[in-house]
Write a protein that holds these residues in place. Structure first.
Motif, PDB file in Angstrom:
ATOM      1  N   LYS A  84       0.720  -1.181  -0.020  1.00  0.00           N
ATOM      2  CA  LYS A  84       0.111  -0.012  -0.235  1.00  0.00           C
ATOM      3  C   LYS A  84       0.926   1.263   0.010  1.00  0.00           C
ATOM      4  CE  LYS A  84      -3.320  -2.450   2.596  1.00  0.00           C
ATOM      5  NZ  LYS A  84      -4.131  -2.371   3.670  1.00  0.00           N
ATOM      6  N   ALA A  85       2.078   1.255  -0.232  1.00  0.00           N
ATOM      7  CA  ALA A  85       2.971   2.134  -0.374  1.00  0.00           C
ATOM      8  C   ALA A  85       2.779   3.337  -1.245  1.00  0.00           C
ATOM      9  CB  ALA A  85       4.608   1.933  -0.596  1.00  0.00           C
ATOM     10  N   THR A  86       2.932   4.475  -0.868  1.00  0.00           N
ATOM     11  CA  THR A  86       2.552   5.578  -1.687  1.00  0.00           C
ATOM     12  C   THR A  86       3.692   6.435  -1.630  1.00  0.00           C
ATOM     13  OG1 THR A  86       1.899   7.273  -0.048  1.00  0.00           O
ATOM     14  CG2 THR A  86       0.070   5.562  -1.141  1.00  0.00           C
ATOM     15  N   GLU A  87       3.819   7.624  -2.650  1.00  0.00           N
ATOM     16  CA  GLU A  87       4.869   8.683  -2.587  1.00  0.00           C
ATOM     17  C   GLU A  87       4.875   9.327  -1.556  1.00  0.00           C
ATOM     18  OE1 GLU A  87       7.928  10.560  -3.709  1.00  0.00           O
ATOM     19  OE2 GLU A  87       7.130   9.445  -5.104  1.00  0.00           O
ATOM     20  N   GLU A  88       3.789   9.582  -0.960  1.00  0.00           N
ATOM     21  CA  GLU A  88       3.824  10.511   0.653  1.00  0.00           C
ATOM     22  C   GLU A  88       4.637   9.794   1.687  1.00  0.00           C
ATOM     23  OE1 GLU A  88      -0.329  11.427   1.627  1.00  0.00           O
ATOM     24  OE2 GLU A  88      -0.553  12.705  -0.211  1.00  0.00           O
ATOM     25  N   ASP A  89       4.494   8.446   1.566  1.00  0.00           N
ATOM     26  CA  ASP A  89       5.108   7.749   2.815  1.00  0.00           C
ATOM     27  C   ASP A  89       6.809   8.042   2.682  1.00  0.00           C
ATOM     28  OD1 ASP A  89       2.722   6.360   3.688  1.00  0.00           O
ATOM     29  OD2 ASP A  89       2.955   5.190   2.012  1.00  0.00           O
ATOM     30  N   GLN A 100       8.517  11.000   1.731  1.00  0.00           N
ATOM     31  CA  GLN A 100       8.901  12.226   1.639  1.00  0.00           C
ATOM     32  C   GLN A 100      10.017  12.487   2.283  1.00  0.00           C
ATOM     33  OE1 GLN A 100       5.568  14.808   2.567  1.00  0.00           O
ATOM     34  NE2 GLN A 100       4.520  14.464   0.636  1.00  0.00           N
ATOM     35  N   GLN A 101      10.382  11.743   3.064  1.00  0.00           N
ATOM     36  CA  GLN A 101      11.541  12.073   4.149  1.00  0.00           C
ATOM     37  C   GLN A 101      12.825  11.698   3.617  1.00  0.00           C
ATOM     38  OE1 GLN A 101      12.015   9.461   7.840  1.00  0.00           O
ATOM     39  NE2 GLN A 101       9.945   8.934   7.279  1.00  0.00           N
ATOM     40  N   VAL A 102      12.491  10.595   2.300  1.00  0.00           N
ATOM     41  CA  VAL A 102      13.846   9.995   1.598  1.00  0.00           C
ATOM     42  C   VAL A 102      14.139  10.923   0.535  1.00  0.00           C
ATOM     43  CG1 VAL A 102      14.916   8.103   0.386  1.00  0.00           C
ATOM     44  CG2 VAL A 102      13.028   7.823   2.300  1.00  0.00           C
ATOM     45  N   LYS A 103      14.955  12.015   0.881  1.00  0.00           N
ATOM     46  CA  LYS A 103      15.323  13.049  -0.037  1.00  0.00           C
ATOM     47  C   LYS A 103      16.323  12.599  -1.389  1.00  0.00           C
ATOM     48  CE  LYS A 103      13.181  15.894   2.613  1.00  0.00           C
ATOM     49  NZ  LYS A 103      11.803  16.318   2.272  1.00  0.00           N
ATOM     50  N   LYS A 104      17.006  11.558  -0.902  1.00  0.00           N
ATOM     51  CA  LYS A 104      17.802  10.884  -2.043  1.00  0.00           C
ATOM     52  C   LYS A 104      17.935   9.660  -1.942  1.00  0.00           C
ATOM     53  CE  LYS A 104      22.578  11.535  -0.178  1.00  0.00           C
ATOM     54  NZ  LYS A 104      23.142  10.262  -0.649  1.00  0.00           N
ATOM     55  N   ILE A 156       8.245   4.356  -6.793  1.00  0.00           N
ATOM     56  CA  ILE A 156       8.335   5.389  -5.864  1.00  0.00           C
ATOM     57  C   ILE A 156       9.923   5.990  -5.960  1.00  0.00           C
ATOM     58  CG2 ILE A 156       8.332   6.205  -3.619  1.00  0.00           C
ATOM     59  CD1 ILE A 156       5.704   4.002  -3.252  1.00  0.00           C
ATOM     60  N   LEU A 157      10.594   5.020  -5.947  1.00  0.00           N
ATOM     61  CA  LEU A 157      12.141   5.549  -5.714  1.00  0.00           C
ATOM     62  C   LEU A 157      12.949   5.876  -7.022  1.00  0.00           C
ATOM     63  CD1 LEU A 157      12.782   3.675  -2.323  1.00  0.00           C
ATOM     64  CD2 LEU A 157      12.445   6.333  -2.740  1.00  0.00           C
ATOM     65  N   LEU A 158      12.499   5.418  -8.095  1.00  0.00           N
ATOM     66  CA  LEU A 158      13.390   5.080  -9.064  1.00  0.00           C
ATOM     67  C   LEU A 158      14.071   6.585  -9.605  1.00  0.00           C
ATOM     68  CD1 LEU A 158      14.410   3.150 -11.560  1.00  0.00           C
ATOM     69  CD2 LEU A 158      12.453   3.753 -12.686  1.00  0.00           C
ATOM     70  N   SER A 159      13.332   7.589  -9.766  1.00  0.00           N
ATOM     71  CA  SER A 159      13.752   8.752 -10.205  1.00  0.00           C
ATOM     72  C   SER A 159      14.893   9.291  -9.248  1.00  0.00           C
ATOM     73  CB  SER A 159      12.768  10.017 -10.287  1.00  0.00           C
ATOM     74  OG  SER A 159      12.169  10.077  -8.881  1.00  0.00           O
ATOM     75  N   ARG A 160      14.888   8.929  -7.821  1.00  0.00           N
ATOM     76  CA  ARG A 160      15.787   8.968  -6.922  1.00  0.00           C
ATOM     77  C   ARG A 160      17.152   8.285  -7.178  1.00  0.00           C
ATOM     78  NH1 ARG A 160      11.668  10.214  -2.292  1.00  0.00           N
ATOM     79  NH2 ARG A 160      10.195   9.403  -3.913  1.00  0.00           N
ATOM     80  N   LEU A 161      16.709   7.028  -7.438  1.00  0.00           N
ATOM     81  CA  LEU A 161      17.930   6.169  -7.784  1.00  0.00           C
ATOM     82  C   LEU A 161      18.822   6.439  -8.983  1.00  0.00           C
ATOM     83  CD1 LEU A 161      15.959   3.017  -6.564  1.00  0.00           C
ATOM     84  CD2 LEU A 161      18.354   3.684  -5.676  1.00  0.00           C
ATOM     85  N   VAL A 162      18.063   7.062 -10.028  1.00  0.00           N
ATOM     86  CA  VAL A 162      18.648   7.347 -11.381  1.00  0.00           C
ATOM     87  C   VAL A 162      19.691   8.494 -11.074  1.00  0.00           C
ATOM     88  CG1 VAL A 162      18.314   8.226 -13.733  1.00  0.00           C
ATOM     89  CG2 VAL A 162      16.938   6.226 -12.796  1.00  0.00           C
ATOM     90  N   GLU A 163      19.022   9.581 -10.472  1.00  0.00           N
ATOM     91  CA  GLU A 163      19.659  10.874  -9.974  1.00  0.00           C
ATOM     92  C   GLU A 163      20.822  10.816  -9.140  1.00  0.00           C
ATOM     93  OE1 GLU A 163      20.710  14.537  -9.483  1.00  0.00           O
ATOM     94  OE2 GLU A 163      19.282  13.704 -11.054  1.00  0.00           O
ATOM     95  N   SER A 164      21.052   9.348  -8.350  1.00  0.00           N
ATOM     96  CA  SER A 164      22.054   9.300  -7.351  1.00  0.00           C
ATOM     97  C   SER A 164      22.948   8.206  -8.190  1.00  0.00           C
ATOM     98  CB  SER A 164      21.838   8.815  -6.084  1.00  0.00           C
ATOM     99  OG  SER A 164      20.894   7.450  -6.296  1.00  0.00           O
TER     100      SER A 164
END
Length: 246
Positions: free
Chosen positions: A56-61, A63-67, A109-117
């Motif tokens: 049930k994970a969402t993007e809002e869950d 938000q504290q993971v900045k990268k 949820i996290l793919l864009s942050r993983l690509v960025e890093s």
């Protein structure tokens, strides 16, 4: 400091991965449902807690993971050992939801942050993804789907600086996993590991996860199958003394 998100972090392989990464200097986010377990682990590791059901994970869950430099999808599970003709469709649904759709949601949820890093995704599947066995159809099907997801994602991310690894463990001594699968029957759960000389431990898998995560950023391990020496395949399991000298 590099940031890791580990699902299934309240026990077993997920807990072992989270603890080893934290000790190695990673900033770790623990993702799981059981708050009491997460609190104890966080107290020993200074990790952050994200209490949720990944199905049930969402993007809002998050938000504290900045990268995010590393996503380790450990959350999973098996329910039941029924043959296909008698299997419970609800058990199949639970296995598909947590093993496949949970992994899907976390990646989305996290793919864009993983690509960025220019980071790394490690999906913990199972040797059950490689072949079927009696009483394992539902779990094998779910893990096969998770494997297919991983393989497709790796191809879809061609041209993107992100590493995608599938880790396929064989027999790992994780009593809670077996208890859940066998509806809490401790005798049956213990019988799985009876006389197996040194099955893998969760900490062994954590060491491999750490090794992959710490490789140079241009090095991708597509897939890695790991079994204890006592297990040569799904059906070639030796029960007895291997006469270890160390």
């Amino acid at each position: 400091m590099r940031t890791a998100v580990v699902t299934g972090a309240s026990s077993g392989i997920g807990e072992a991965c989270a603890c080893l990464l934290a000790r190695s200097g990673w900033d770790v986010f623990l993702v799981a449902r059981r708050r009491d377990r997460l609190d104890k682990i966080a107290a020993n590791t200074n990790a952050h807690i994200i209490e949720l059901d990944i199905t049930k994970a969402t993007e809002e869950d998050f938000q504290q993971v900045k990268k995010c430099d590393l996503l380790v999808n450990c959350a999973g599970g098996a329910f039941g050992i029924d043959f296909v003709a008698e299997s419970n469709a609800d058990d199949w649904t639970k296995m598909y939801n947590v093993n496949v759709l949970g992994t899907l949601r976390m990646i989305q949820i996290l793919l864009s942050r993983l690509v960025e890093s220019q980071g790394c995704i490690i999906n913990i599947t199972s040797t059950a993804a490689l072949s079927g066995y009696e009483g394992g159809s539902g779990y094998c099907a779910a893990k096969s789907a998770q494997r297919a997801l991983t393989q497709s994602l790796r191809l879809e991310m061609k041209g993107k600086p992100v590493r995608i690894t599938e880790l396929l463990p064989g027999m790992v001594y994780t009593p809670e996993f077996s208890l859940n699968r066998l509806s809490g029957n401790a005798d049956k759960a213990n019988a799985i590991y009876k006389d197996v000389d040194r099955p893998l431990r969760a900490e062994d898998i954590a060491q491999i996860v750490s090794m992959v995560a710490n490789l140079p950023s241009h090095v991708n391990v597509d897939e890695l199958t790991v079994r204890p020496v006592a297990q040569r395949s799904q059906y070639a399991l030796f029960r007895g003394d291997l006469n270890w000298k160390h």
